[in-house]
Scaffold this motif. Structure first.
Motif, PDB file in Angstrom:
ATOM      1  N   PRO A  10       0.675  -1.258  -0.120  1.00 33.91           N
ATOM      2  CA  PRO A  10      -0.037   0.418  -0.059  1.00 33.91           C
ATOM      3  C   PRO A  10       0.570   1.268   0.107  1.00 33.91           C
ATOM      4  N   THR A  11       0.328   2.322  -0.852  1.00 33.14           N
ATOM      5  CA  THR A  11       1.073   3.237  -0.991  1.00 33.14           C
ATOM      6  C   THR A  11       0.134   4.704  -0.363  1.00 33.14           C
ATOM      7  N   VAL A  19       5.554   0.916  -6.637  1.00 34.43           N
ATOM      8  CA  VAL A  19       6.045  -0.306  -6.012  1.00 34.43           C
ATOM      9  C   VAL A  19       5.647  -1.178  -6.796  1.00 34.43           C
ATOM     10  N   ASP A  20       4.946  -0.977  -8.458  1.00 28.07           N
ATOM     11  CA  ASP A  20       4.036  -2.391  -9.096  1.00 28.07           C
ATOM     12  C   ASP A  20       5.067  -2.763  -9.886  1.00 28.07           C
ATOM     13  N   GLY A  21       6.403  -2.565  -9.832  1.00 31.66           N
ATOM     14  CA  GLY A  21       7.699  -3.167 -10.382  1.00 31.66           C
ATOM     15  C   GLY A  21       7.749  -3.225 -11.819  1.00 31.66           C
ATOM     16  N   VAL A  51       5.438   4.071   1.613  1.00 30.54           N
ATOM     17  CA  VAL A  51       5.140   2.484   1.566  1.00 30.54           C
ATOM     18  C   VAL A  51       4.591   1.655   2.692  1.00 30.54           C
ATOM     19  N   ASN A  52       3.969   1.705   2.923  1.00 27.03           N
ATOM     20  CA  ASN A  52       2.968   0.442   3.566  1.00 27.03           C
ATOM     21  C   ASN A  52       3.593  -0.642   3.956  1.00 27.03           C
ATOM     22  N   LEU A  53       4.741  -1.449   4.119  1.00 29.27           N
ATOM     23  CA  LEU A  53       6.025  -2.691   4.190  1.00 29.27           C
ATOM     24  C   LEU A  53       5.423  -3.886   4.775  1.00 29.27           C
ATOM     25  N   GLU A  54       4.076  -2.938   5.652  1.00 32.11           N
ATOM     26  CA  GLU A  54       3.357  -4.407   6.705  1.00 32.11           C
ATOM     27  C   GLU A  54       4.018  -5.249   7.547  1.00 32.11           C
ATOM     28  N   ALA A  81      14.620  -5.013   7.340  1.00 28.76           N
ATOM     29  CA  ALA A  81      15.887  -4.156   7.721  1.00 28.76           C
ATOM     30  C   ALA A  81      16.278  -3.970   6.464  1.00 28.76           C
ATOM     31  N   ILE A  82      15.895  -2.392   6.500  1.00 27.27           N
ATOM     32  CA  ILE A  82      16.657  -1.248   4.882  1.00 27.27           C
ATOM     33  C   ILE A  82      17.685  -1.840   4.559  1.00 27.27           C
ATOM     34  N   ASP A  83      18.655  -1.622   3.763  1.00 30.31           N
ATOM     35  CA  ASP A  83      19.731  -2.216   2.872  1.00 30.31           C
ATOM     36  C   ASP A  83      20.604  -0.587   1.783  1.00 30.31           C
ATOM     37  N   HIS A  84      19.506  -0.213   1.431  1.00 25.33           N
ATOM     38  CA  HIS A  84      18.832   0.593   0.453  1.00 25.33           C
ATOM     39  C   HIS A  84      17.699   0.796  -0.647  1.00 25.33           C
TER      40      HIS A  84
END
Length: 75
Positions: A9-10, A23-25, A50-53, A57-60
């Motif tokens: 979700p955005t 975020v649709d790729g 952006v709700n990652l739900e 851990a985010i690297d980049h």
């Protein structure tokens, strides 16, 4: 590398085109009307959420900017 934002979700302030395009790729057509980019109102700063739900851990973060299908850095 896993895209943890894929189809999540955005929300976007000052959005002229649906924020879910972020975020649709899809990123092979970076023209404003190519159906694969979100876009803010002209001359406006925008915030994209952006709700990652889940906790991750985010690297980049990778962002593909709208180029109207021209080469980067050329106006």
């Amino acid at each position: 590398m896993e895209n943890v934002a894929f189809l999540k979700p955005t929300w976007m302030s000052n959005s002229m085109i649906w924020s879910d395009k972020a975020v649709d790729g899809k990123y092979t057509n970076l023209h404003w009307n190519g159906g694969q980019c979100t876009m803010s109102s002209l001359s406006q700063t925008a915030t994209l959420w952006v709700n990652l739900e889940m906790d991750v851990a985010i690297d980049h973060v990778v962002i593909y900017f709208r180029t109207d299908n021209g080469p980067l850095g050329v106006k």
